[in-house]
Each structure stands twice: as structure tokens, then as C-alpha cells.
Design an enzyme around this catalytic site. Structure first.
Site, mmCIF file in Angstrom:
data_model
loop_
_atom_site.group_PDB
_atom_site.id
_atom_site.type_symbol
_atom_site.label_atom_id
_atom_site.label_comp_id
_atom_site.label_asym_id
_atom_site.label_seq_id
_atom_site.Cartn_x
_atom_site.Cartn_y
_atom_site.Cartn_z
ATOM 1 N N HIS A 42 0.857 -1.186 0.000
ATOM 2 C CA HIS A 42 0.000 0.000 0.000
ATOM 3 C C HIS A 42 0.891 1.232 0.000
ATOM 4 O O HIS A 42 2.020 1.194 0.501
ATOM 5 C CB HIS A 42 -0.869 -0.035 1.267
ATOM 6 N N ASP A 95 2.906 -4.091 8.279
ATOM 7 C CA ASP A 95 1.660 -3.372 8.030
ATOM 8 C C ASP A 95 0.530 -4.365 8.264
ATOM 9 O O ASP A 95 0.275 -5.249 7.444
ATOM 10 C CB ASP A 95 1.653 -2.849 6.590
ATOM 11 N N GLN A 137 -4.615 -5.108 7.062
ATOM 12 C CA GLN A 137 -5.534 -6.104 6.520
ATOM 13 C C GLN A 137 -5.470 -7.435 7.256
ATOM 14 O O GLN A 137 -6.243 -8.339 6.950
ATOM 15 C CB GLN A 137 -5.225 -6.330 5.028
ATOM 16 N N LYS A 174 -10.791 -0.667 10.200
ATOM 17 C CA LYS A 174 -10.881 -1.859 9.366
ATOM 18 C C LYS A 174 -11.270 -3.093 10.184
ATOM 19 O O LYS A 174 -11.379 -4.192 9.643
ATOM 20 C CB LYS A 174 -9.558 -2.093 8.632
ATOM 21 N N CYS A 224 -4.671 2.381 -3.842
ATOM 22 C CA CYS A 224 -3.473 2.892 -3.166
ATOM 23 C C CYS A 224 -2.317 1.906 -3.284
ATOM 24 O O CYS A 224 -1.565 1.693 -2.332
ATOM 25 C CB CYS A 224 -3.756 3.216 -1.700
#
Length: 410
Positions: free
Chosen positions: A123, A199, A202, A225, A365
Site C-alpha cells: 500500500h 503493516d 488487513q 478496518k 493505493c
């Protein structure tokens, strides 16, 4: 109960009980943001109706209550990701903030002979901060490629060298849905003397996360999220690293004592939380974690796998539709990015919206990945715990209907 009771779960989400363009709302844009269950909405309202006060500063009842609830949320996060201490849990605005903070720390460490290793699937939030850190220090930004919709581990092994000082990767790709083997990569990174940055935007919503087992040095994710409000997130960092990491923002709340020409900082984690924090957001994040814990992250993950196994073959069976990513279902989550031949992704998203279906279209993104795939944009349907097989069928029917319409238009 071994499965998510999705019809019962849907009742907890007031926003889902509405009609869009005369159709039942089918929300499939969960990789962008998730909807909020009633207990999270109630937590926000309760804070403002009964507790609203600043934290850590006052000794009156409301201030002490706010501080208690705010720090209780931090402890919930600690348990959720299995950090050793709440000192390692920093509240941020979201994943982007966390990655920027770590990249600023990298500026303390990097030299012109060093390298930062990321992947082509990242991302933008895990690309641009590293670009800036490398520009400022003269370090080199190196990209690992993908193979068959997964991270190319052979390419990673070749590019991970003693020059590498930071490895920063998505745990789960927001486009391909692939789950990267972070634990194994962290081991390789540490063998080469590099820091492992994850990261988790997700992954935290879909997988059981154990930062101690992963042995990552930093892990960051966003509340919105995973059922919490926007504007609240978390950066986990190993305590010994956070102690030497400089604060990013300065002002009230994070200081120990201020002299005329100098100041000293509070202990962790407050050293990094300047100003009035997002108190209601942190408390609501705690409520979201309670909600997920009540269901069980193992069930959240298995439900996503069940939906993925159900819908992926149906999508692949549509003539002219290309699905990006791996066919190895055990190595991906229920994020499906695709293109329909002859139909621009934005037109497809608009057509589906007419049917009450919310998906995402664009570059997500992740322009370097989109360019690598040889496309300019794509459609994306992403599922969460309140989605059902009926939602999958609605999506398939709407895509077929859209395909028929556009084929008939030419």
C-alpha cells in the site's frame, strides 16, 4: 458454535438494514473500512454521555473514569496482539501514522550504504514514508517481486542482505489478499541484522495476531478496518526500540517536565501521545476487540475462508473476468480484485451500486502493484464477518447482469 452466525451478526450492524437504489445493501468494501456494530456505537455514545473528560490530567471523577477506560482499552489491545506490556502499545490515528513513525525512526538509523526492503504489493502508506526516509538518508529502497500472486520468497532471499536495515511488508495484501509468512521473514531479517516492520491493516481484522510469535519489531494497524471508528489505530513496538525512538509530536501529555530551554519526556507509551488523544476512539476500539473476541478470531478467519472458497470459483467461471492473486486459498483472505473484459472498473462499480452492492474500484493505493500487473485499475470486493453466501450470489448475479448489459450495448 463453530461458525459465525451471520444472520444474527448482521442484526448488530444498523447500517446494513437499509435499501440502496431500491435494493438490499450488500456491503463488500471491507478492505477500505468496516461497518460498526451496535456495541461499538454504544461505547462511543456512553463515553460522551457519561464520561467525557480529558485523560491523565484531572483528579475529578470524570477524568479518572476516562483515564481508566482509555488505559483499559490499551490493555485490551495488548491482549489482542499478545504484546508483552502496554508500554509497547501506542495509540495512533491509524496504520499510516504508525508506518510514518517507524520510517522517522529509520532516519535515526539509516546511512547512505544501507537498504530498506519492501515489496511491489505494498500500500502507498508502506511505500512513501520509506521513499522519504531513503531520500533523507541516502539509503536505497529495494522491492521484492511477486510470483503467482504471492510474495516471491526466492527474490526476497536474494535481496535481503547485511545491507538491509529494515524489512517492511504487509501481513496481508489489500489487493491480492495473500498472507505473507511474516514469522519466517522476520527470522531471516533478524539473521541479517534488520528490523522487521509489519503493516497489519488487513491482517488484524481477519487473523489471530501474536506479535511475540511473529517476532516482529513493529506492527501497526487501523481500528476502522476491524469494526472500530475512524481516526484510531495502534503501533506496537518492542519496548527496547521505543525507548530509543524519538517522539514524533511534541506538546502536552507527553512531557515529564518542561524547562525554559529544554524538556524531558514521560515514560512509554505516553511519550508518543502528545496532546489530547482520541479517547472515545480508543474506548470504541476496545469495544470492537471485545466484539471480535466474543466471536473468536479463529471463527472470523474460517468464515472468510468459507466465503472465499465459495465465491472464487464462481468468479473464475465468468467468461472474460480476470481475478488477480493466488489460487492457493489457504494463503489468502477474502479480498478479491478483478477486471471484467470490456467494462471499466468504475463503470462496473457504478453498475453494481445500482444493484445495492458496494465495492471499490481504482488503483487501491497500490499503483506499483497495479502497474506490475499490467493494468491501470481494477474492481475489488472484500468480505467480512457479516457477509453471507447470499451476498456472494448477489454479487455474481449483478456481475453477470452488468456483463450482459455492456455486451448488448455494442
Amino acid at each position: 458454535m463453530t461458525k459465525c452466525d451471520n444472520l444474527k451478526i448482521q442484526q448488530d450492524f444498523p447500517i446494513l438494514d437499509q435499501v440502496i437504489n431500491d435494493e438490499r445493501l450488500v456491503y463488500l468494501d471491507n478492505a477500505a473500512t468496516t461497518q460498526k456494530p451496535q456495541p461499538v456505537l454504544d461505547a462511543i455514545n456512553q463515553y460522551y454521555q457519561t464520561t467525557n473528560a480529558n485523560v491523565h490530567r484531572g483528579i475529578h471523577t470524570l477524568a479518572e473514569r476516562a483515564t481508566r477506560d482509555y488505559e483499559a482499552a490499551r490493555e485490551k489491545v495488548r491482549r489482542f496482539i499478545n504484546a508483552k506490556s502496554t508500554k509497547e502499545v501506542l495509540f495512533t490515528r491509524g496504520t499510516t501514522t504508525g508506518l510514518n513513525w517507524v520510517a522517522k525512526f529509520a532516519e535515526q538509523v539509516l546511512t547512505k550504504d544501507d537498504e530498506v526492503l519492501i515489496s511491489i504489493m505494498e500500500h502507498h502508506s508502506n511505500i512513501i514514508p520509506w521513499q522519504e526516509a531513503c531520500k533523507k538518508t541516502g539509503a536505497k529502497l529495494v522491492y521484492v517481486s511477486i510470483k503467482d500472486g504471492l510474495l516471491d520468497l526466492d527474490d526476497l532471499d536474494e535481496k535481503l542482505t547485511p545491507k538491509t536495515k529494515f524489512v517492511s511488508l504487509a501481513h496481508v495484501s489489500n489487493v491480492l489478499g495473500c498472507i505473507n509468512p511474516i514469522k519466517a521473514i522476520a527470522h531471516r531479517a533478524h539473521q541479517n541484522g534488520a528490523y522487521m516492520v509489519v503493516d497489519g491493516a488487513q491482517s488484524a481484522p481477519h487473523l489471530a495476531v501474536d506479535v511475540l510469535d511473529l517476532d516482529c519489531d513493529f506492527y501497526t494497524f487501523s481500528g476502522h478496518k476491524m469494526l472500530a471508528p475512524t481516526g484510531i489505530g495502534v503501533l506496537y513496538g518492542k519496548e527496547e526500540l521505543l525507548k530509543v525512538m524519538h517522539p514524533i509530536e511534541f506538546g502536552g501529555e507527553m512531557i515529564d517536565f518542561v524547562y525554559e530551554q529544554d524538556a524531558s519526556w514521560k515514560d512509554l507509551p505516553w511519550k508518543f501521545e502528545a496532546g489530547t488523544p482520541n479517547i472515545s476512539g480508543a474506548i470504541a476500539l476496545g469495544a470492537a476487540i471485545d466484539y471480535l473476541d466474543n466471536i473468536g478470531m479463529d471463527r472470523v478467519q474460517s468464515h472468510g475462508q468459507e466465503l472465499l472458497s465459495y465465491i472464487l470459483p464462481k468468479l473464475q467461471a465468468i467468461e472474460g473476468l480476470t481475478v488477480y492473486g493466488s489460487d492457493q486459498l489457504e494463503q489468502r483472505t477474502a479480498v478479491l480484485t478483478f477486471n471484467l473484459e470490456g467494462v471499466h472498473p468504475h463503470d462496473l462499480a457504478t453498475a453494481l451500486d445500482y444493484e445495492g452492492i458496494a465495492i471499490r474500484a481504482g488503483h487501491h493505493c497500490a499503483q506499483p502493484l497495479i502497474n506490475h500487473l499490467g493494468i491501470s485499475s481494477a474492481a475489488r470486493a472484500s468480505f467480512y464477518l457479516y457477509n453471507t453466501k447470499a451476498d456472494c450470489e448477489t454479487l455474481i448475479d449483478a456481475i453477470e447482469k452488468t456483463k450482459e448489459f455492456f455486451n448488448g450495448a455494442f
